[in-house]
Design a protein around this motif. Structure first.
Motif, PDB file in Angstrom:
ATOM      1  N   SER A 257       0.823  -1.219   0.000  1.00  0.00           N
ATOM      2  CA  SER A 257       0.000   0.000   0.000  1.00  0.00           C
ATOM      3  C   SER A 257       0.856   1.268   0.000  1.00  0.00           C
ATOM      4  CB  SER A 257      -0.931   0.001   1.213  1.00  0.00           C
ATOM      5  OG  SER A 257      -0.172  -0.175   2.391  1.00  0.00           O
ATOM      6  N   ASP A 258       2.068   1.181   0.530  1.00  0.00           N
ATOM      7  CA  ASP A 258       2.906   2.383   0.646  1.00  0.00           C
ATOM      8  C   ASP A 258       3.957   2.409  -0.462  1.00  0.00           C
ATOM      9  OD1 ASP A 258       4.363   4.578   1.394  1.00  0.00           O
ATOM     10  OD2 ASP A 258       4.625   3.989   3.486  1.00  0.00           O
ATOM     11  N   MET A 259       3.541   2.852  -1.657  1.00  0.00           N
ATOM     12  CA  MET A 259       4.476   2.881  -2.790  1.00  0.00           C
ATOM     13  C   MET A 259       5.618   3.883  -2.587  1.00  0.00           C
ATOM     14  SD  MET A 259       3.970   0.488  -4.880  1.00  0.00           S
ATOM     15  CE  MET A 259       5.044   0.993  -6.231  1.00  0.00           C
ATOM     16  N   PRO A 260       5.368   5.094  -2.044  1.00  0.00           N
ATOM     17  CA  PRO A 260       6.498   6.005  -1.833  1.00  0.00           C
ATOM     18  C   PRO A 260       7.623   5.377  -1.004  1.00  0.00           C
ATOM     19  CG  PRO A 260       4.442   7.204  -1.610  1.00  0.00           C
ATOM     20  CD  PRO A 260       4.076   5.743  -1.726  1.00  0.00           C
ATOM     21  N   ALA A 261       7.245   4.614   0.032  1.00  0.00           N
ATOM     22  CA  ALA A 261       8.264   3.946   0.865  1.00  0.00           C
ATOM     23  C   ALA A 261       8.993   2.865   0.065  1.00  0.00           C
ATOM     24  CB  ALA A 261       7.613   3.343   2.105  1.00  0.00           C
ATOM     25  N   PHE A 262       8.255   2.172  -0.795  1.00  0.00           N
ATOM     26  CA  PHE A 262       8.874   1.149  -1.651  1.00  0.00           C
ATOM     27  C   PHE A 262       9.942   1.787  -2.544  1.00  0.00           C
ATOM     28  CE2 PHE A 262       8.940  -0.848  -5.906  1.00  0.00           C
ATOM     29  CZ  PHE A 262       9.460  -2.093  -5.572  1.00  0.00           C
ATOM     30  N   TYR A 263       9.585   2.897  -3.203  1.00  0.00           N
ATOM     31  CA  TYR A 263      10.543   3.565  -4.088  1.00  0.00           C
ATOM     32  C   TYR A 263      11.778   4.024  -3.312  1.00  0.00           C
ATOM     33  CZ  TYR A 263       6.784   3.776  -7.610  1.00  0.00           C
ATOM     34  OH  TYR A 263       5.790   3.475  -8.503  1.00  0.00           O
ATOM     35  N   GLN A 264      11.574   4.451  -2.055  1.00  0.00           N
ATOM     36  CA  GLN A 264      12.715   4.917  -1.250  1.00  0.00           C
ATOM     37  C   GLN A 264      13.650   3.759  -0.870  1.00  0.00           C
ATOM     38  OE1 GLN A 264      12.420   7.749   1.844  1.00  0.00           O
ATOM     39  NE2 GLN A 264      12.012   9.258   0.264  1.00  0.00           N
ATOM     40  N   SER A 265      13.133   2.525  -0.947  1.00  0.00           N
ATOM     41  CA  SER A 265      13.927   1.371  -0.506  1.00  0.00           C
ATOM     42  C   SER A 265      14.756   0.752  -1.630  1.00  0.00           C
ATOM     43  CB  SER A 265      12.999   0.297   0.083  1.00  0.00           C
ATOM     44  OG  SER A 265      12.289  -0.380  -0.947  1.00  0.00           O
ATOM     45  N   ILE A 266      14.690   1.367  -2.834  1.00  0.00           N
ATOM     46  CA  ILE A 266      15.428   0.810  -3.977  1.00  0.00           C
ATOM     47  C   ILE A 266      16.314   1.891  -4.611  1.00  0.00           C
ATOM     48  CG2 ILE A 266      13.635  -0.928  -4.418  1.00  0.00           C
ATOM     49  CD1 ILE A 266      12.568   0.760  -6.697  1.00  0.00           C
ATOM     50  N   ASP A 267      17.214   1.459  -5.507  1.00  0.00           N
ATOM     51  CA  ASP A 267      18.160   2.380  -6.147  1.00  0.00           C
ATOM     52  C   ASP A 267      17.823   2.674  -7.604  1.00  0.00           C
ATOM     53  OD1 ASP A 267      20.050   2.598  -3.907  1.00  0.00           O
ATOM     54  OD2 ASP A 267      20.370   0.475  -4.279  1.00  0.00           O
ATOM     55  N   ALA A 268      17.214   1.719  -8.279  1.00  0.00           N
ATOM     56  CA  ALA A 268      16.819   1.897  -9.689  1.00  0.00           C
ATOM     57  C   ALA A 268      15.553   1.087  -9.909  1.00  0.00           C
ATOM     58  CB  ALA A 268      17.925   1.440 -10.630  1.00  0.00           C
ATOM     59  N   PHE A 269      14.803   1.467 -10.952  1.00  0.00           N
ATOM     60  CA  PHE A 269      13.511   0.831 -11.183  1.00  0.00           C
ATOM     61  C   PHE A 269      13.531   0.078 -12.508  1.00  0.00           C
ATOM     62  CE2 PHE A 269       9.069   0.703 -12.552  1.00  0.00           C
ATOM     63  CZ  PHE A 269       8.479   0.191 -11.412  1.00  0.00           C
ATOM     64  N   LEU A 270      12.924  -1.100 -12.505  1.00  0.00           N
ATOM     65  CA  LEU A 270      12.902  -1.974 -13.678  1.00  0.00           C
ATOM     66  C   LEU A 270      11.462  -2.168 -14.156  1.00  0.00           C
ATOM     67  CD1 LEU A 270      14.302  -4.101 -15.561  1.00  0.00           C
ATOM     68  CD2 LEU A 270      13.994  -5.755 -13.704  1.00  0.00           C
ATOM     69  N   MET A 271      11.214  -1.998 -15.452  1.00  0.00           N
ATOM     70  CA  MET A 271       9.898  -2.307 -16.031  1.00  0.00           C
ATOM     71  C   MET A 271      10.092  -3.238 -17.216  1.00  0.00           C
ATOM     72  SD  MET A 271       6.775   0.215 -17.235  1.00  0.00           S
ATOM     73  CE  MET A 271       7.133   0.335 -18.989  1.00  0.00           C
ATOM     74  N   THR A 272       9.429  -4.392 -17.186  1.00  0.00           N
ATOM     75  CA  THR A 272       9.622  -5.417 -18.223  1.00  0.00           C
ATOM     76  C   THR A 272       8.368  -5.612 -19.075  1.00  0.00           C
ATOM     77  OG1 THR A 272       8.927  -7.159 -16.682  1.00  0.00           O
ATOM     78  CG2 THR A 272      11.287  -6.685 -16.796  1.00  0.00           C
ATOM     79  N   SER A 273       7.453  -4.645 -19.053  1.00  0.00           N
ATOM     80  CA  SER A 273       6.164  -4.781 -19.749  1.00  0.00           C
ATOM     81  C   SER A 273       6.337  -5.056 -21.242  1.00  0.00           C
ATOM     82  CB  SER A 273       5.340  -3.511 -19.586  1.00  0.00           C
ATOM     83  OG  SER A 273       5.012  -3.288 -18.243  1.00  0.00           O
ATOM     84  N   ILE A 274       5.360  -5.786 -21.799  1.00  0.00           N
ATOM     85  CA  ILE A 274       5.358  -6.021 -23.247  1.00  0.00           C
ATOM     86  C   ILE A 274       4.361  -5.085 -23.937  1.00  0.00           C
ATOM     87  CG2 ILE A 274       6.215  -8.386 -23.134  1.00  0.00           C
ATOM     88  CD1 ILE A 274       3.321  -9.364 -23.415  1.00  0.00           C
ATOM     89  N   THR A 275       3.500  -4.417 -23.165  1.00  0.00           N
ATOM     90  CA  THR A 275       2.615  -3.392 -23.712  1.00  0.00           C
ATOM     91  C   THR A 275       2.239  -2.411 -22.601  1.00  0.00           C
ATOM     92  OG1 THR A 275       0.500  -2.946 -24.825  1.00  0.00           O
ATOM     93  CG2 THR A 275       0.555  -4.842 -23.376  1.00  0.00           C
ATOM     94  N   GLU A 276       2.156  -1.129 -22.926  1.00  0.00           N
ATOM     95  CA  GLU A 276       1.745  -0.080 -21.980  1.00  0.00           C
ATOM     96  C   GLU A 276       1.220   1.093 -22.799  1.00  0.00           C
ATOM     97  OE1 GLU A 276       1.697   0.234 -18.667  1.00  0.00           O
ATOM     98  OE2 GLU A 276       2.861  -1.506 -18.005  1.00  0.00           O
ATOM     99  N   GLY A 277       0.494   1.991 -22.158  1.00  0.00           N
ATOM    100  CA  GLY A 277       0.142   3.267 -22.764  1.00  0.00           C
ATOM    101  C   GLY A 277       1.078   4.317 -22.198  1.00  0.00           C
ATOM    102  N   PHE A 278       0.635   4.909 -21.092  1.00  0.00           N
ATOM    103  CA  PHE A 278       1.483   5.857 -20.372  1.00  0.00           C
ATOM    104  C   PHE A 278       1.780   5.219 -19.016  1.00  0.00           C
ATOM    105  CE2 PHE A 278       2.471   9.308 -17.526  1.00  0.00           C
ATOM    106  CZ  PHE A 278       3.228  10.165 -18.311  1.00  0.00           C
TER     107      PHE A 278
END
Length: 366
Positions: A257-278
């Protein structure tokens, strides 16, 4: 003497789920409530998820549309628009676009109608029957609205190729509240790479796991958040066992539920999607000072710009190499990237600048 605020009516297909369009509408109302009186008409229903937003509205309605009662829903919508008599109506999503345009045919004092499209159209054949019908109707009615707002450049191109043409088409990205997401000034040791997305074909989980398998001998910890990201999910468990991953290095966090805290706990972000809009998740991550390693889907390249790595979808080897390239950067380079990613979001994707673009669209065409 207080000048009366202009009323903006928002017609949205459904105001109950936690989707990109619904969240953007909620943020837009919160940001612009001092300038406009907002009315929400949900074709289907409203939900307590948006209780805070509904309280900020002048009024709101849920019409109980279920597909079978389409003519009755159009009549209800027409009656409401006649009685409220707004100058401007902002629609959100295909069905709301179409039903609003149909409900205004023949009205003596027509409002300016703006369509909102928050959907990627990579493969029209794979859409539901209801969406296919709405798309065909959209193509027929597309010249009627005063403008069409797309949340992604890729979406604009896909819909124009499909034949949905309007002379006033504009891209307005989804925005975030900057104060919700703050960069963590520290870097973690060992390096922590994060991923956030529910277990769904579009999110590319098999490629995520194949990528992590390539890096299991490296000093990297992966944190995976999202509904279904758990060993209790049979398909996730099978992938985990297939690649013989280590629970001390791959942390499956399920839905958080706490995404801001999740982002603070990592150094870089990975997205492996095969389709997205925005992909909102990339904007949130970058607002949190995270460089992003992403597949080239939807508007990912536009969002990330030069501040991360964009790689082809379905290619774990290239994803793994991009992650290693980041891990090998010096501490100074990583900290500079943190500042630059945050600055890009401040300049392009803050809710303040995005709201300004909506207001310009409404006032310019009022």
């Amino acid at each position: 003497m207080n000048q009366q605020k202009q009323t903006i009516v928002h017609v949205i297909t459904n105001f109950a789920g936690v989707g990109g369009a619904e969240m953007m509408l909620a943020r837009l109302i919160q940001q612009t409530q001092d300038q406009y009186a907002h009315v929400i008409i949900a074709l289907m229903k409203t939900s307590d998820v948006y209780a805070e937003t509904l309280v900020q509205c002048q009024s709101y309605y849920a019409l109980g549309w279920n597909g079978l009662n389409t003519l009755g829903t159009i009549a209800k919508l027409r009656h409401l628009l006649k009685s409220i008599a707004p100058k401007t109506v902002q629609c959100w999503m295909y069905h709301a676009n179409v039903l609003t345009s149909l409900s205004c045919i023949g009205l003596s004092s027509k409002p300016k109608i703006f369509w909102g499209i928050h959907h990627s159209l990579a493969s029209p054949k794979e859409e539901s029957l209801s969406t296919k019908i709405a798309l065909v109707m959209s193509k027929v009615l597309a010249q009627q609205p005063s403008g069409v707002i797309y949340c992604a450049h890729s979406s604009l191109q896909q819909h124009q190729s499909f034949g949905l043409n309007n002379n006033n088409a504009q891209v307005i990205a989804n925005g975030v509240f900057l104060d919700m997401f703050q960069p963590n000034p520290e870097l973690h040791e060992p390096c922590v790479i994060g991923f956030a997305g529910r277990y769904h074909t579009a999110k590319g989980y098999p490629y995520l796991f194949a990528t992590m398998a390539q890096l299991k001998d490296q000093p990297i910890i992966f944190k995976i958040a999202g509904s279904g990201a758990s060993l209790n999910h049979p398909e996730v468990k099978a992938l985990f066992e297939q690649y013989q991953l280590d629970e001390s290095k791959v942390h499956l966090l399920d839905q958080i539920s706490d995404m801001p805290a999740f982002y603070q706990s990592i150094d870089a972000f990975l997205m492996t999607s095969i389709t997205e809009g925005f992909p909102n998740v990339l904007v949130e991550a970058m607002a949190s000072g995270l460089p992003c390693i992403s597949t080239d889907v939807g508007d990912a390249k536009y969002i990330v710009d030069e501040l991360g790595s964009i790689v082809p979808p379905r290619d774990p080897e290239v994803l793994a190499k991009a992650i290693l390239d980041y891990v090998k950067l010096s501490q100074t380079e990583k900290l500079q990237l943190k500042q630059a990613t945050r600055a890009r979001v401040e300049q392009n994707f803050s809710i303040a600048s995005v709201s300004q673009q909506y207001m310009q669209m409404w006032s310019k065409n009022a």
